[in-house]
Design a protein around this motif. Structure first.
Motif, short mmCIF file in Angstrom:
data_model
loop_
_atom_site.label_atom_id
_atom_site.label_comp_id
_atom_site.label_asym_id
_atom_site.label_seq_id
_atom_site.Cartn_x
_atom_site.Cartn_y
_atom_site.Cartn_z
N LYS A 28 -26.42 -14.46 -26.03
CA LYS A 28 -25.26 -13.91 -25.34
C LYS A 28 -25.38 -12.40 -25.19
CE LYS A 28 -21.91 -17.39 -26.83
NZ LYS A 28 -20.72 -17.62 -27.66
N SER A 31 -27.86 -11.64 -22.55
CA SER A 31 -27.28 -11.95 -21.24
C SER A 31 -26.35 -10.84 -20.78
CB SER A 31 -26.51 -13.27 -21.28
OG SER A 31 -27.37 -14.32 -21.60
N LYS A 32 -25.53 -10.35 -21.67
CA LYS A 32 -24.59 -9.28 -21.32
C LYS A 32 -25.34 -8.02 -20.88
CE LYS A 32 -20.84 -10.75 -24.35
NZ LYS A 32 -20.09 -10.44 -25.57
#
Length: 149
Positions: A28, A31-32
């Motif tokens: 995550k 991805s950010k």
């Protein structure tokens, strides 16, 4: 410490990865960062030492290798910290067991002391009674000796 104890360290492509971290997902996070890069929004990290100033002159592949190497070192450090936590947890459990055993032994000894004190008091009373009886008998003997003389 029980949550740390349940974590498993696995290896993926030569990199130690800590599974089941509470609320943290490397995927995550990556991805950010990738989304921000696609949008052209770069975080202001000029003073950050993740990539030294020389790193700005490096190519993308070299920077990725550098970051992977740093990640690997950080994951090894994390694995060492988890190991130390487990070791300390085991030590704490051993100390808790020893403390419990010591408290039980202390309780047992306190009961033995209490029993011995009550026996001592009983024997003192019996001794005093025997002394009184002895004194009475001694006076009787003295009186009888006087009668005989």
């Amino acid at each position: 410490s029980s949550k740390i104890r349940n974590m498993e360290v696995q290896s993926a492509d030569g990199v130690a990865v800590l599974e089941d971290c509470i609320g943290f997902s490397l995927t995550k996070t990556i991805s950010k960062v990738e989304e921000k890069l696609k949008k052209g929004v770069l975080p202001d990290c000029r003073d950050d030492d993740i990539i030294p100033r020389v790193g700005n002159e490096m190519g993308a592949e070299a920077q990725i290798r550098l970051l992977k190497a740093k990640l690997r070192v950080m994951q090894e450090d994390l694995a060492n910290v988890v190991f130390e936590c487990r070791k300390k947890d085991d030590e704490n459990q051993n100390l808790e067991t020893r403390l419990k055993d010591t408290e039980e032994e202390n309780s047992r000894l306190q009961r033995a002391i209490s029993l011995q004190q009550s026996q001592t008091e009983r024997y003192k009373m019996l001794s005093q009674e025997a002394n009184k009886k002895s004194e009475g008998l001694q006076q009787e003997v003295t009186a009888l000796e006087k009668v005989l003389q």
